[in-house]
Design an enzyme around this catalytic site. Structure first.
Site, PDB file in Angstrom:
ATOM      1  CG  ASP A 144      76.968  88.712  63.328  1.00  0.00           C
ATOM      2  OD1 ASP A 144      75.475  89.749  63.532  1.00  0.00           O
ATOM      3  OD2 ASP A 144      77.050  88.608  64.589  1.00  0.00           O
ATOM      4  CG  ASN A 182      73.186  94.821  59.751  1.00  0.00           C
ATOM      5  OD1 ASN A 182      73.989  94.968  59.918  1.00  0.00           O
ATOM      6  ND2 ASN A 182      72.501  93.702  59.577  1.00  0.00           N
ATOM      7  NE  ARG A 241      78.231  92.678  67.390  1.00  0.00           N
ATOM      8  CZ  ARG A 241      78.877  92.036  66.364  1.00  0.00           C
ATOM      9  NH1 ARG A 241      80.145  91.506  66.620  1.00  0.00           N
ATOM     10  NH2 ARG A 241      78.677  90.846  65.793  1.00  0.00           N
ATOM     11  NE  ARG A 268      70.225  95.527  68.613  1.00  0.00           N
ATOM     12  CZ  ARG A 268      71.472  95.404  68.659  1.00  0.00           C
ATOM     13  NH1 ARG A 268      72.827  95.518  69.255  1.00  0.00           N
ATOM     14  NH2 ARG A 268      71.662  94.216  68.399  1.00  0.00           N
ATOM     15  CG  HIS A 324      68.397  95.696  61.724  1.00  0.00           C
ATOM     16  ND1 HIS A 324      69.381  94.957  61.814  1.00  0.00           N
ATOM     17  CD2 HIS A 324      68.361  95.730  63.345  1.00  0.00           C
ATOM     18  CE1 HIS A 324      69.599  94.190  63.181  1.00  0.00           C
ATOM     19  NE2 HIS A 324      68.846  95.012  64.417  1.00  0.00           N
ATOM     20  NE  ARG A 379      69.566  90.159  67.872  1.00  0.00           N
ATOM     21  CZ  ARG A 379      70.005  90.366  66.809  1.00  0.00           C
ATOM     22  NH1 ARG A 379      69.611  91.329  66.100  1.00  0.00           N
ATOM     23  NH2 ARG A 379      71.042  89.960  65.979  1.00  0.00           N
ATOM     24  CG  LEU A 438      71.350  86.177  42.333  1.00  0.00           C
ATOM     25  CD1 LEU A 438      72.945  85.420  43.077  1.00  0.00           C
ATOM     26  CD2 LEU A 438      71.491  87.412  43.442  1.00  0.00           C
ATOM     27  CD  GLU A 460      86.650  75.073  51.489  1.00  0.00           C
ATOM     28  OE1 GLU A 460      87.855  76.594  51.984  1.00  0.00           O
ATOM     29  OE2 GLU A 460      87.284  74.657  50.697  1.00  0.00           O
TER      30      GLU A 460
END
Length: 613
Positions: free
Chosen positions: A384, A386, A388, A397, A401, A435, A496, A572
């Protein structure tokens, strides 16, 4: 061929257990059952193969843990071994698989028969108390302990048998269907427990424990010190005879529920008959209990078992019951997970490029060295901030991204460096369609571009397997194609696993899974009564995705925003103010270090303490 005459190999074959590692686990449990549970093993041979394997796993695994608690050592060392095994079991159960053969057999049984883990934790709690010794002043204390610790295990183990007869597996439902059944079952458990206390007296005394209430000793004038010194006195022999009579009365006062499948009734009847025989052996030679565990007389044992075997074989032949097949066997712990459908993945062979190691960070910083037990297996990230970040710099904007994609690439390199196995990122949510159009266009461009950088650029082909969680609805064809192709071309990589949540919503995922499950239930492809958490999870977007250990959100907001609600139940949570474009691998490492310092309890009082950093 009679079921009892089957070789172990044939039993596993008929139970659908073919994996070699899984068979080794069941074999270890079988040997433990045969060595320490003379009655349990004999009765297991009256059951059909799938139930027989389940009995071995339940009893044998508990005996294996009991051996850890009983092994000669200081109590702190015993406790440490016991807690390590329990913690490993909890972690393996969440993953649905284990590298330890015994735990794998136990987990396989629990998933096959939809057994909740709570009943095992009551046994674990008993073993914890055994390590430090326990004393009972009165019969009331003794029975309270039996009801709290022993009853759940015996009822759950018995409920496994009842499940195949069509009854509910819950003790409360059994009690509702059979008058006074709850009291009867508790009385039977008390009889079994008291019998075991007598038979195992020698072993308990060797550890300095007296498993009988002081009130019982006082009734006949037995001195506790005489017991610990193994002195056979007339008072002790009177104690044994009285306790044997009491246990026999409790067993005789427990009628079997009349609605059982006849073969299960034969097995449970043989079980209580063998316990009565065990009581007789103890009462016939009280002084011997101070020094050894009495064996069942061979002739009397065979006189009970031979007719029971014939009756059980006849009952299973005349009244066969459709026992459910075992679930698909889990892959070994170090094997790659099952792939998506052939439609999505394609059926052609994939020519794999050689992978390259992750590129070091420009600063030269290296990842922290953490012990394996302190590492999370699965980190999920809400990327979160990007837009702003870009707005604060007077940029479109879309530039935020683009910078966020660069941050993701660096974080993936860092995840590989530190040895993380699963990284899941919230790339585009189902709510993001609100958006502005130009921002949506930028996002739909950046997702395929980022995937290409991870999977196709020959200079940066990493050992990363890509998965997609989300739905196709409204996504442009090129985005769907890029996601599917990334899954296909990376499916054999084992470093991964990067799960891209694109057009993803947590509630929508759960709703879709429930819909598919309901459709299968209506079509009779599954039994509604067999639905468990693990069975439900098979209907999620990525069924093999393990539970989230650490959920990280950047950008300053402190909410999860409908991200992985099923998988992140015990995660967590860590919220940081840094906007995603300013994040790099060092932030991931710092988050993992914070995770390593936290205590993981999963609802228990004992936390899984990690390391000091």
């Amino acid at each position: 061929m009679r079921a009892s005459a089957l070789s172990p190999a044939r039993v596993y074959q008929r139970s659908g257990i073919h994996d070699a590692v899984l068979r080794r686990g069941y074999e270890a449990c079988r040997h433990a059952t045969r060595a320490t549970g003379e009655i349990e093993y004999a009765v297991s041979l009256l059951l059909p193969p799938p139930l027989r394997c389940a009995t071995w796993a339940l009893y044998g695994a508990v005996r294996a843990v009991d051996d850890l608690a009983d092994a000669p050592a200081a109590s702190d060392e015993q406790s440490g071994r016991l807690e390590a095994w329990i913690s490993a079991f909890d972690a393996d159960l969440r993953d649905g698989r284990s590298s330890d053969p015994v735990r794998q057999a136990l987990i396989h049984t629990m998933l096959t028969w939809n057994l909740p883990p709570g009943f095992l934790h009551t046994v674990f709690e008993e073993l914890r108390q055994d390590v430090h010794g326990r004393q009972f002043a009165t019969w009331q204390e003794w029975r309270r302990y039996s009801s709290l610790v022993n009853t759940p295990f015996w009822l759950r183990a018995g409920s496994l048998l009842l499940r195949v007869t069509g009854l509910s597996a819950e003790p409360e439902a059994i009690a509702a269907g059979v008058p006074d059944a709850a009291v009867a079952w508790q009385t039977a458990v008390d009889g079994l427990y008291l019998t075991d206390a007598l038979v195992d007296l020698s072993d308990d005394l060797g550890r300095g424990h007296v498993p009988l209430p002081q009130e019982a000793l006082d009734e006949v004038g037995v001195c506790r010190a005489d017991l610990l010194a193994r002195r056979a006195t007339p008072a002790f022999e009177e104690l044994v005879r009285r306790l044997a009579d009491r246990a026999r009365t409790w067993l005789d006062g427990t009628p079997l529920p009349p609605v059982l499948h006849p073969a299960v009734g034969v097995a449970l009847g043989a079980y209580t008959d063998l316990y009565r025989l065990r009581l007789k052996s103890a009462a016939d030679a009280p002084a011997a209990l101070l020094h050894s565990r009495p064996a069942l007389p061979r002739g009397a044992r065979l006189r009970l078992l031979l007719p029971a075997r014939a009756k059980a074989a006849l009952a299973w032949g005349l009244f066969p019951f459709p026992i459910r097949s075992c679930p698909p066997e889990p892959a070994p712990a170090d094997a790659p997970e099952v792939l998506g459908s052939a439609e999505e993945m394609g059926s052609g062979a994939v020519q794999q490029r050689p992978t390259v190691p992750p590129t070091p960070h420009p600063s030269g910083v290296r990842p922290p060295q953490l012990p394996a037990e302190a590492m999370p297996r699965h980190v999920a990230v809400v990327m979160d901030g990007n837009g702003r970040w870009a707005a604060a710099r007077g940029l479109p904007r879309s530039d935020g991204h683009r910078a966020g994609a660069d941050a993701l690439i660096d974080v993936v390199h860092g995840a590989l460096e530190i040895g993380l196995k699963h990284l899941t990122v919230y790339a585009f949510s189902t709510e993001n369609w609100k958006r502005p159009a130009d921002e949506l266009h930028a996002l739909m461009y950046e997702i395929p571009t980022c995937l290409s950088r991870l999977t196709e650029d020959s200079q940066t082909t990493l050992d990363v397997r890509v998965r997609w969680a989300g739905v196709r609805s409204r996504l442009p064809a090129e985005v769907i194609e890029a996601l599917v192709e990334a899954e296909r071309t990376t499916r054999d990589r084992t470093g991964l696993t990067l799960t891209m949540c694109v057009n993803y919503g947590g509630r929508a995922e759960i709703t879709a899974a429930a819909t598919k499950l309901a459709q299968d239930a209506v079509a009779r492809r599954i039994d509604p009564g067999s639905v468990s958490e693990h069975a439900f999870a098979r209907y999620l977007h990525v069924p093999e995705l393990p539970d989230v250990d650490l959920l990280l959100r950047t950008g300053g907001d402190q909410r999860t925003s409908n991200f992985l609600p099923w998988q992140a139940t015990y995660a967590e949570l860590l919220f940081v103010d840094t906007p995603w474009p300013e994040v790099d691998r060092r932030d991931l490492w710092a988050a993992i270090e914070q995770y390593a310092r936290r205590s993981r309890r999963y609802g228990s009082l004992r936390g899984l303490c990690h390391v000091s950093i």
